[in-house]
Design a protein around this motif. Structure first.
Motif, PDB file in Angstrom:
ATOM      1  N   TYR A  40      63.332  46.367  17.117  1.00 25.99           N
ATOM      2  CA  TYR A  40      63.298  47.822  17.327  1.00 25.99           C
ATOM      3  C   TYR A  40      64.471  48.345  18.162  1.00 25.99           C
ATOM      4  O   TYR A  40      64.542  49.544  18.420  1.00 25.99           O
ATOM      5  CB  TYR A  40      62.006  48.218  18.063  1.00 25.99           C
ATOM      6  CG  TYR A  40      60.719  48.104  17.276  1.00 25.99           C
ATOM      7  CD1 TYR A  40      60.695  48.102  15.896  1.00 25.99           C
ATOM      8  CD2 TYR A  40      59.500  48.038  17.951  1.00 25.99           C
ATOM      9  CE1 TYR A  40      59.493  48.005  15.202  1.00 25.99           C
ATOM     10  CE2 TYR A  40      58.296  47.954  17.260  1.00 25.99           C
ATOM     11  CZ  TYR A  40      58.300  47.931  15.890  1.00 25.99           C
ATOM     12  OH  TYR A  40      57.106  47.856  15.212  1.00 25.99           O
ATOM     13  N   VAL A  75      60.589  44.592  25.510  1.00 28.66           N
ATOM     14  CA  VAL A  75      59.748  45.137  26.573  1.00 28.66           C
ATOM     15  C   VAL A  75      59.126  43.999  27.400  1.00 28.66           C
ATOM     16  O   VAL A  75      59.259  42.828  27.053  1.00 28.66           O
ATOM     17  CB  VAL A  75      58.661  46.084  26.016  1.00 28.66           C
ATOM     18  CG1 VAL A  75      59.306  47.313  25.385  1.00 28.66           C
ATOM     19  CG2 VAL A  75      57.751  45.370  25.041  1.00 28.66           C
ATOM     20  N   GLY A  99      58.283  48.946  29.730  1.00 25.62           N
ATOM     21  CA  GLY A  99      56.891  48.503  29.707  1.00 25.62           C
ATOM     22  C   GLY A  99      56.332  48.667  28.301  1.00 25.62           C
ATOM     23  O   GLY A  99      57.062  48.633  27.318  1.00 25.62           O
ATOM     24  N   CYS A 100      55.023  48.826  28.192  1.00 24.78           N
ATOM     25  CA  CYS A 100      54.397  49.077  26.892  1.00 24.78           C
ATOM     26  C   CYS A 100      53.028  49.689  27.166  1.00 24.78           C
ATOM     27  O   CYS A 100      52.177  49.041  27.789  1.00 24.78           O
ATOM     28  CB  CYS A 100      54.251  47.778  26.099  1.00 24.78           C
ATOM     29  SG  CYS A 100      53.195  47.954  24.634  1.00 24.78           S
ATOM     30  N   SER A 101      52.830  50.931  26.719  1.00 26.58           N
ATOM     31  CA  SER A 101      51.557  51.598  27.017  1.00 26.58           C
ATOM     32  C   SER A 101      50.395  50.906  26.306  1.00 26.58           C
ATOM     33  O   SER A 101      49.265  50.928  26.801  1.00 26.58           O
ATOM     34  CB  SER A 101      51.630  53.083  26.647  1.00 26.58           C
ATOM     35  OG  SER A 101      52.008  53.241  25.307  1.00 26.58           O
ATOM     36  N   LEU A 102      50.634  50.281  25.156  1.00 28.45           N
ATOM     37  CA  LEU A 102      49.562  49.546  24.474  1.00 28.45           C
ATOM     38  C   LEU A 102      49.129  48.345  25.327  1.00 28.45           C
ATOM     39  O   LEU A 102      47.929  48.146  25.572  1.00 28.45           O
ATOM     40  CB  LEU A 102      50.030  49.079  23.084  1.00 28.45           C
ATOM     41  CG  LEU A 102      49.080  48.135  22.348  1.00 28.45           C
ATOM     42  CD1 LEU A 102      47.724  48.780  22.105  1.00 28.45           C
ATOM     43  CD2 LEU A 102      49.701  47.675  21.014  1.00 28.45           C
ATOM     44  N   ASN A 128      50.822  41.638  22.055  1.00 26.03           N
ATOM     45  CA  ASN A 128      51.229  42.829  22.827  1.00 26.03           C
ATOM     46  C   ASN A 128      50.261  43.047  23.991  1.00 26.03           C
ATOM     47  O   ASN A 128      49.571  44.062  24.084  1.00 26.03           O
ATOM     48  CB  ASN A 128      51.230  44.077  21.939  1.00 26.03           C
ATOM     49  CG  ASN A 128      52.217  43.992  20.804  1.00 26.03           C
ATOM     50  OD1 ASN A 128      52.515  42.889  20.328  1.00 26.03           O
ATOM     51  ND2 ASN A 128      52.734  45.116  20.351  1.00 26.03           N
ATOM     52  N   CYS A 185      48.869  51.994  20.012  1.00 21.37           N
ATOM     53  CA  CYS A 185      50.290  52.227  20.249  1.00 21.37           C
ATOM     54  C   CYS A 185      50.582  53.653  19.806  1.00 21.37           C
ATOM     55  O   CYS A 185      50.452  53.958  18.615  1.00 21.37           O
ATOM     56  CB  CYS A 185      51.131  51.227  19.447  1.00 21.37           C
ATOM     57  SG  CYS A 185      52.851  51.749  19.303  1.00 21.37           S
ATOM     58  N   PHE A 186      50.970  54.524  20.735  1.00 16.93           N
ATOM     59  CA  PHE A 186      51.167  55.937  20.378  1.00 16.93           C
ATOM     60  C   PHE A 186      52.291  56.114  19.359  1.00 16.93           C
ATOM     61  O   PHE A 186      52.288  57.062  18.582  1.00 16.93           O
ATOM     62  CB  PHE A 186      51.439  56.778  21.639  1.00 16.93           C
ATOM     63  CG  PHE A 186      52.802  56.571  22.233  1.00 16.93           C
ATOM     64  CD1 PHE A 186      53.073  55.483  23.037  1.00 16.93           C
ATOM     65  CD2 PHE A 186      53.819  57.470  21.973  1.00 16.93           C
ATOM     66  CE1 PHE A 186      54.336  55.281  23.568  1.00 16.93           C
ATOM     67  CE2 PHE A 186      55.088  57.284  22.497  1.00 16.93           C
ATOM     68  CZ  PHE A 186      55.343  56.177  23.306  1.00 16.93           C
ATOM     69  N   VAL A 187      53.237  55.179  19.335  1.00 14.64           N
ATOM     70  CA  VAL A 187      54.359  55.265  18.386  1.00 14.64           C
ATOM     71  C   VAL A 187      53.831  55.191  16.944  1.00 14.64           C
ATOM     72  O   VAL A 187      54.261  55.934  16.063  1.00 14.64           O
ATOM     73  CB  VAL A 187      55.356  54.113  18.653  1.00 14.64           C
ATOM     74  CG1 VAL A 187      56.425  54.029  17.576  1.00 14.64           C
ATOM     75  CG2 VAL A 187      55.985  54.286  20.028  1.00 14.64           C
ATOM     76  N   HIS A 188      52.855  54.312  16.725  1.00 13.27           N
ATOM     77  CA  HIS A 188      52.296  54.134  15.383  1.00 13.27           C
ATOM     78  C   HIS A 188      51.096  55.037  15.131  1.00 13.27           C
ATOM     79  O   HIS A 188      50.893  55.524  14.021  1.00 13.27           O
ATOM     80  CB  HIS A 188      51.888  52.668  15.186  1.00 13.27           C
ATOM     81  CG  HIS A 188      53.058  51.733  15.130  1.00 13.27           C
ATOM     82  ND1 HIS A 188      53.596  51.152  16.251  1.00 13.27           N
ATOM     83  CD2 HIS A 188      53.808  51.322  14.079  1.00 13.27           C
ATOM     84  CE1 HIS A 188      54.628  50.399  15.905  1.00 13.27           C
ATOM     85  NE2 HIS A 188      54.780  50.480  14.592  1.00 13.27           N
ATOM     86  N   GLU A 213      49.735  48.492  13.200  1.00 13.82           N
ATOM     87  CA  GLU A 213      49.335  49.314  14.349  1.00 13.82           C
ATOM     88  C   GLU A 213      49.141  50.776  13.930  1.00 13.82           C
ATOM     89  O   GLU A 213      48.704  51.600  14.734  1.00 13.82           O
ATOM     90  CB  GLU A 213      50.375  49.224  15.473  1.00 13.82           C
ATOM     91  CG  GLU A 213      50.362  47.888  16.201  1.00 13.82           C
ATOM     92  CD  GLU A 213      51.544  47.702  17.130  1.00 13.82           C
ATOM     93  OE1 GLU A 213      52.155  48.690  17.551  1.00 13.82           O
ATOM     94  OE2 GLU A 213      51.877  46.537  17.411  1.00 13.82           O
ATOM     95  N   CYS A 271      60.160  54.531  20.130  1.00 10.90           N
ATOM     96  CA  CYS A 271      59.455  54.008  21.314  1.00 10.90           C
ATOM     97  C   CYS A 271      60.401  54.122  22.520  1.00 10.90           C
ATOM     98  O   CYS A 271      61.420  53.425  22.576  1.00 10.90           O
ATOM     99  CB  CYS A 271      59.052  52.549  21.099  1.00 10.90           C
ATOM    100  SG  CYS A 271      58.352  51.840  22.623  1.00 10.90           S
ATOM    101  N   TYR A 273      60.039  53.038  25.463  1.00 16.29           N
ATOM    102  CA  TYR A 273      60.111  51.791  26.238  1.00 16.29           C
ATOM    103  C   TYR A 273      61.166  50.863  25.650  1.00 16.29           C
ATOM    104  O   TYR A 273      61.993  50.303  26.356  1.00 16.29           O
ATOM    105  CB  TYR A 273      58.751  51.075  26.239  1.00 16.29           C
ATOM    106  CG  TYR A 273      57.613  51.915  26.743  1.00 16.29           C
ATOM    107  CD1 TYR A 273      57.539  52.265  28.081  1.00 16.29           C
ATOM    108  CD2 TYR A 273      56.615  52.364  25.885  1.00 16.29           C
ATOM    109  CE1 TYR A 273      56.493  53.035  28.556  1.00 16.29           C
ATOM    110  CE2 TYR A 273      55.564  53.127  26.346  1.00 16.29           C
ATOM    111  CZ  TYR A 273      55.512  53.469  27.683  1.00 16.29           C
ATOM    112  OH  TYR A 273      54.476  54.232  28.152  1.00 16.29           O
TER     113      TYR A 273
HETATM  114  S1  SF4 Z   1      56.239  50.339  19.859  1.00 13.39           S
HETATM  115 FE1  SF4 Z   1      54.155  50.551  20.746  1.00 13.39          FE
HETATM  116  S2  SF4 Z   1      53.475  48.431  21.034  1.00 13.39           S
HETATM  117 FE2  SF4 Z   1      55.727  48.364  20.778  1.00 13.39          FE
HETATM  118  S3  SF4 Z   1      56.542  48.490  22.864  1.00 13.39           S
HETATM  119 FE3  SF4 Z   1      56.458  50.598  22.089  1.00 13.39          FE
HETATM  120  S4  SF4 Z   1      54.459  51.355  22.830  1.00 13.39           S
HETATM  121 FE4  SF4 Z   1      54.385  49.129  22.993  1.00 13.39          FE
END
Ligand code: SF4
Length: 316
Positions: A40, A75, A99-102, A128, A185-188, A213, A271, A273
């Protein structure tokens, strides 16, 4: 997993980026470092990468390296996974903003409560997650092997965390009872089925590849569901010319770079992050060895046990 040994040829690199790439390559040589870049990441990162790939593939690939320092351009949970599988190496994350909110949606305290409510259930954690959650789990899984891992377990009940969409996808493929965790995961999760329907009408014949996701109603509209490693394989091997890629936007950048003879349309979100890494932060991390990932011994041992179990199942 893509082994990278070529130069970027698109000519869009700025003089500043060019200078930074030269600095990083010299620091990398001095530190005897390996630079891992997640699928990514921004295309600007491709040229400093020794390896580009998905999180588990990168962590596993680092096991056989003679490098003393490993820089993870991804991340935090990915850098932790590299450390778990390579505990004797210095593992660096260029920025603590990655970081990663998930992953943050799964806490050990909450997992203890859920496990107390379902003492007969196995705990399966998606990679994750933090190292602490992995250490508390019976086994880990990736988006590619989640169904296989769940089906291999002797228990009929599975606490699956932290992604409710991936958990729902697994539930649709198994007879076991999945106890879903309310993480996403808010991105997905914010990618919607209506917009994808519009894109499909506009580009009839384009194959739709989506990350699990994303929500179930969206996945029902796709031709292929997989994590990023499987997405890349499918895009390369499938005979179609046009694809709609449903995940984080960096995946489409990578496929356009890697498979220039095909057309990749993007239905994606960025994302923040992942994109908090940059060439200048990688240069700083190599110069200062910040931010080094350290984990307690018992967490490394427990998390490695859960990862090893997954790998033993997934290769059968
Ligand atoms: S894409 Fe989603 S799961 Fe991956 S690092 Fe970003 S927030 Fe976390």
């Amino acid at each position: 997993m893509l082994l990278l040994n070529m130069e970027i040829t698109n000519g869009h690199r700025s003089a500043e980026q060019q200078k930074m790439v030269t600095v990083i390559k010299e620091l990398k040589r001095q530190r005897n470092a390996l630079i891992l870049v997640h699928n990514y990441q921004d295309p600007a990162m491709y040229e400093i990468a020794d390896l580009i790939g998905d999180s588990l593939g990168l962590a596993k690939a680092a096991v056989n390296t003679s490098a003393e320092v490993i820089v993870m351009c991804g991340v935090r949970f990915m850098a932790e996974m590299v450390k778990i599988l390579n505990p004797e190496k210095i593992v660096i994350l260029p920025t603590m903003e990655a970081g990663c909110s998930l992953a943050d949606m799964a806490t050990a305290a909450r997992l203890r409560e859920v496990k107390h409510q379902h003492p007969d259930a196995a705990v399966v954690s998606y990679v994750n997650t933090s190292a602490e959650i992995k250490a508390f789990s019976d086994v880990c899984c990736t988006s590619a092997n989640a169904v296989q891992v769940v089906n291999s377990l002797p228990q009929d009940k599975v606490i699956f965390l932290p992604d409710r969409n991936l958990g729902s996808y697994v539930q649709s493929k198994t007879r076991k009872r999945i106890i879903l965790w309310d993480g996403y995961c808010f991105v997905h999760d914010k990618l919607d089925a209506e917009t994808l329907q519009m894109m499909k009408r506009r580009y009839p014949g384009a194959k739709v590849i989506a990350h699990p996701e994303a929500k179930q109603e969206l996945l029902a509209l796709t031709d292929y569901v997989s994590g990023t490693g499987g997405m890349a394989r499918f895009a390369k091997e499938d005979l179609s010319e046009n694809f709609i890629i449903v995940t984080e936007c960096g995946m489409t950048d990578l496929l356009r770079h890697e498979v220039p003879e095909k057309n990749f349309l993007s239905f994606c979100n960025v994302c923040p992050y992942m994109k908090s890494n940059s060439l200048s932060l990688v240069a700083r991390s190599l110069a200062t060895l910040r931010h080094e990932i350290t984990l307690p011994e018992e967490i490394i041992v427990g998390a490695k046990r859960a990862l090893d179990r997954m790998m033993a199942i997934a290769v059968k």
